[in-house]
Write a protein that holds these residues in place. Structure first.
Motif, PDB file in Angstrom:
ATOM      1  N   GLY A 114       0.808  -1.211   0.000  1.00 59.68           N
ATOM      2  CA  GLY A 114       0.000   0.000   0.000  1.00 59.68           C
ATOM      3  C   GLY A 114       0.844   1.266   0.000  1.00 59.68           C
ATOM      4  O   GLY A 114       0.529   2.236  -0.706  1.00 59.68           O
ATOM      5  N   VAL A 115       1.915   1.265   0.758  1.00 59.88           N
ATOM      6  CA  VAL A 115       2.783   2.448   0.839  1.00 59.88           C
ATOM      7  C   VAL A 115       3.392   2.791  -0.514  1.00 59.88           C
ATOM      8  O   VAL A 115       3.659   3.954  -0.816  1.00 59.88           O
ATOM      9  N   PHE A 116       3.585   1.774  -1.367  1.00 56.78           N
ATOM     10  CA  PHE A 116       4.130   2.013  -2.703  1.00 56.78           C
ATOM     11  C   PHE A 116       3.047   1.978  -3.789  1.00 56.78           C
ATOM     12  O   PHE A 116       3.337   1.764  -4.964  1.00 56.78           O
ATOM     13  N   GLY A 117       1.798   2.190  -3.374  1.00 59.06           N
ATOM     14  CA  GLY A 117       0.729   2.315  -4.355  1.00 59.06           C
ATOM     15  C   GLY A 117       0.193   1.013  -4.885  1.00 59.06           C
ATOM     16  O   GLY A 117      -0.414   0.988  -5.962  1.00 59.06           O
ATOM     17  N   GLY A 118       0.377  -0.089  -4.154  1.00 60.11           N
ATOM     18  CA  GLY A 118      -0.123  -1.393  -4.590  1.00 60.11           C
ATOM     19  C   GLY A 118      -1.483  -1.715  -4.004  1.00 60.11           C
ATOM     20  O   GLY A 118      -1.975  -1.012  -3.124  1.00 60.11           O
ATOM     21  N   MET A 119      -2.081  -2.798  -4.477  1.00 57.52           N
ATOM     22  CA  MET A 119      -3.438  -3.175  -4.075  1.00 57.52           C
ATOM     23  C   MET A 119      -3.473  -4.278  -3.029  1.00 57.52           C
ATOM     24  O   MET A 119      -4.530  -4.789  -2.702  1.00 57.52           O
ATOM     25  N   GLY A 120      -2.314  -4.650  -2.493  1.00 60.02           N
ATOM     26  CA  GLY A 120      -2.290  -5.736  -1.536  1.00 60.02           C
ATOM     27  C   GLY A 120      -2.436  -7.080  -2.228  1.00 60.02           C
ATOM     28  O   GLY A 120      -2.366  -7.177  -3.455  1.00 60.02           O
ATOM     29  N   GLY A 121      -2.648  -8.112  -1.447  1.00 61.12           N
ATOM     30  CA  GLY A 121      -2.775  -9.448  -2.020  1.00 61.12           C
ATOM     31  C   GLY A 121      -2.555 -10.511  -0.960  1.00 61.12           C
ATOM     32  O   GLY A 121      -2.665 -10.242   0.242  1.00 61.12           O
ATOM     33  N   CYS A 122      -2.259 -11.705  -1.406  1.00 61.42           N
ATOM     34  CA  CYS A 122      -2.018 -12.823  -0.500  1.00 61.42           C
ATOM     35  C   CYS A 122      -1.351 -13.939  -1.306  1.00 61.42           C
ATOM     36  O   CYS A 122      -0.907 -13.698  -2.444  1.00 61.42           O
ATOM     37  N   ALA A 123      -1.288 -15.130  -0.750  1.00 61.55           N
ATOM     38  CA  ALA A 123      -0.701 -16.250  -1.483  1.00 61.55           C
ATOM     39  C   ALA A 123      -1.558 -16.566  -2.711  1.00 61.55           C
ATOM     40  O   ALA A 123      -2.781 -16.554  -2.638  1.00 61.55           O
ATOM     41  N   VAL A 124      -0.904 -16.829  -3.835  1.00 58.09           N
ATOM     42  CA  VAL A 124      -1.622 -17.181  -5.060  1.00 58.09           C
ATOM     43  C   VAL A 124      -1.408 -18.665  -5.335  1.00 58.09           C
ATOM     44  O   VAL A 124      -0.287 -19.111  -5.552  1.00 58.09           O
ATOM     45  N   ILE A 125      -2.503 -19.414  -5.297  1.00 56.94           N
ATOM     46  CA  ILE A 125      -2.416 -20.868  -5.402  1.00 56.94           C
ATOM     47  C   ILE A 125      -1.863 -21.306  -6.753  1.00 56.94           C
ATOM     48  O   ILE A 125      -1.054 -22.223  -6.841  1.00 56.94           O
ATOM     49  N   GLY A 126      -2.286 -20.643  -7.835  1.00 56.43           N
ATOM     50  CA  GLY A 126      -1.843 -21.057  -9.164  1.00 56.43           C
ATOM     51  C   GLY A 126      -0.344 -20.939  -9.339  1.00 56.43           C
ATOM     52  O   GLY A 126       0.343 -21.901  -9.715  1.00 56.43           O
ATOM     53  N   GLN A 127       0.178 -19.742  -9.053  1.00 56.47           N
ATOM     54  CA  GLN A 127       1.610 -19.519  -9.212  1.00 56.47           C
ATOM     55  C   GLN A 127       2.424 -20.305  -8.181  1.00 56.47           C
ATOM     56  O   GLN A 127       3.552 -20.711  -8.448  1.00 56.47           O
ATOM     57  N   THR A 128       1.857 -20.513  -6.989  1.00 58.77           N
ATOM     58  CA  THR A 128       2.544 -21.338  -5.996  1.00 58.77           C
ATOM     59  C   THR A 128       2.685 -22.769  -6.491  1.00 58.77           C
ATOM     60  O   THR A 128       3.738 -23.403  -6.317  1.00 58.77           O
ATOM     61  N   MET A 129       1.645 -23.290  -7.125  1.00 59.83           N
ATOM     62  CA  MET A 129       1.718 -24.645  -7.673  1.00 59.83           C
ATOM     63  C   MET A 129       2.706 -24.722  -8.840  1.00 59.83           C
ATOM     64  O   MET A 129       3.404 -25.727  -9.009  1.00 59.83           O
ATOM     65  N   ILE A 130       2.773 -23.658  -9.652  1.00 63.55           N
ATOM     66  CA  ILE A 130       3.790 -23.603 -10.715  1.00 63.55           C
ATOM     67  C   ILE A 130       5.173 -23.679 -10.082  1.00 63.55           C
ATOM     68  O   ILE A 130       6.053 -24.418 -10.540  1.00 63.55           O
TER      69      ILE A 130
END
Length: 498
Positions: free
Chosen positions: A281-297
């Motif tokens: 947020g401090v750098f203008g981002g939207m936040g997020g969390c763990a991403v299952i798809g890319q984690t599985m990749i």
């Protein structure tokens, strides 16, 4: 230093460690290449999630870069990828169009603060209450989500997209049989892109998804009044983002633990996600969390195991977007669609839906799994699905346990003796009062609770009601055999329900 601390350090020690990976050229190569594949796969999704959240594509891209890099140092689960996600985008989507970007960023920062607080308070410990059937439902729902999210890239597109996707899938199936040194998804992306460029095939590309940023992210201090009114506006959205983000991250961490046969520090992951969200947020981002798809990749398809891959994913994402944006823009979406389809197929727990498994598994377990999947798909909210699945599992468990209580009556020398076996709590104790023969019993009654345990106030109230009914009939009741804990609870609560 306590023994518990030593045990925890040994339990959560990464295997392999970053140092071991740095000393092994083969392992380091695998980690770096895995990060490259994940960095490529994050680009179109970050753009898509920005659109869902109603903000500029660079907001999602910068968020993914910052969170992936920061979580590599802060997080508790090595090799798990954290970035902008659809679950968070859906929760925070109403903020930017209604209140503006400044309130949007303030919401992201507050969500991160909530996550840090929840992490410090030990919210990760609640993971132990999530049954395996809910976990399987969560994984299957995510796999379906990942697969269905590719439909826009497969509907109303040039027909050449389909053979290109098929080519990418074939490469990923064949490549591991030849060598596992280079991740199959990376080879697939390179081959499909080369075919498209060599034959000048006109198909949708990454560049068609949105304009890529050309500069570094900068500090963004939201210009919002620091009042209770502002807090009242953003707090509900921030709390939603915090809870959804933590739930998806902790469940994904648990999944990766099972895949890699290692343990991760969920409490550290919780507050680490919070700090990463604040930085986003401090750098203008939207936040997020763990991403299952890319984690599985990263973990399954590419074989990554350390924080190096997560760090490289963030760095490669930034370099690819800012420095090589023109080249990245030419990558066909068909190449990334093929990767995500294989990820979805690999993530789905096919064993859970085999006829032999369904025949052997208790119907209640299957019902909980299906309920979790259905709730996630209907609401498009992982948190709702998981919480709903846990509630369904809890109700079925309580219903099953409630029938385990039995009451046996004997009468010797003018004394009626009732032996109660089973766990006494609100579900089972509600029927307890109906299991006694008040009118037919002699003047002296003994209730033996040595084979049971009193768990709550409902049971104490039921015991009081039984004594009252007998007293009304002029009969005496003696309750014996209670363990120390049950005796303490009854002593504290008895007589307080009139």
């Amino acid at each position: 230093m306590s023994a518990t601390t030593v045990d925890d350090r040994a339990r959560y020690r990464a295997n392999p460690t970053v140092l071991q990976a740095l000393k092994s050229p083969r392992m380091l190569t695998r980690e770096v290449l895995a990060g490259l594949v994940v960095g490529l796969a994050l680009i179109p999704e970050a753009i898509a999630f920005s659109v869902i959240a109603g903000v500029d594509p660079k907001v999602g891209l910068f968020s993914s870069f910052i969170m992936a890099v920061s979580i590599a140092f802060l997080g508790g689960r090595p090799a798990m990828v954290t970035a902008a996600t659809g679950a968070v985008a859906l929760v925070i989507a109403p903020v930017a169009p209604t209140y503006g970007l400044d309130y949007f960023i303030a919401t992201v920062i507050l969500a991160g603060i909530f996550q840090v607080v929840l992490g410090v308070l030990g919210v990760a410990k609640l993971m132990r209450f999530i049954p395996r059937s809910v976990m399987v439902g969560f994984v299957n729902a995510l796999a379906i989500f990942v697969f269905s999210s590719q439909f826009p890239q497969l509907i109303d597109v040039p027909w050449l997209v389909y053979p290109l996707v098929a080519l990418g899938i074939v490469v990923m199936i064949v490549m591991p049989r030849i060598t596992k040194v280079v991740p199959a998804p990376l080879v697939s992306v390179i081959i499909v892109t080369a075919v498209v460029l060599a034959f000048a095939i006109a198909v949708p590309t990454v560049g068609d998804q949105g304009e890529l940023p050309r500069s570094l992210p900068s500090l963004f201090i939201p210009n919002v009044p620091l009042t209770w009114e502002t807090f009242g506006i953003i707090a509900p959205f921030a709390l939603g983002v915090a809870l959804v983000g933590l739930m998806e991250s902790l469940l994904t961490a648990k999944l990766v633990d099972e895949i890699t046969d290692t343990h991760s520090n969920k409490s550290r992951e919780a507050w680490g996600q919070g700090v990463a969200t604040v930085l986003s947020g401090v750098f203008g981002g939207m936040g997020g969390c763990a991403v299952i798809g890319q984690t599985m990749i990263n973990v399954k398809a590419s074989g990554a195991r350390t924080r190096i891959s997560t760090f490289c994913a963030g760095v490669f994402l930034f370099v690819l977007v800012v420095v090589f944006g023109d080249f990245v823009g030419t990558i066909p979406m068909a190449a990334l669609t093929a990767v995500m389809i294989m990820v979805a197929i690999g993530a789905f727990d096919w064993h859970s839906v085999r006829p032999s498994t369904l025949k052997r598994m208790p119907k209640s377990e299957t019902f909980v799994m299906v309920a979790t999947v259905v709730l996630v798909l209907l609401t498009h909210n992982l948190a709702v699905g998981v919480v709903g699945g846990v509630l369904v599992a809890s109700v079925l468990f309580v219903r099953r346990v409630a029938h385990f209580v039995s009451v046996t009556r004997t009468e010797v020398y003018g004394v009626a003796r009732y032996v109660v076996d089973g766990e006494l709590f609100f579900a089972s104790s509600n029927d307890l009062t109906t299991l006694f023969s008040y009118s037919d019993d002699p003047a002296s009654v003994v209730i033996d609770l040595s084979g049971s345990h009193v768990w709550d106030a409902s049971t104490v109230a039921a015991l009081d009601a039984i004594e009252t009914k007998y007293a009304t009939l002029g009969k005496s009741v003696e309750i014996v055999g209670m363990n120390e804990s049950s005796e303490r609870m009854r002593g504290r609560l008895t007589g307080g329900f009139e």
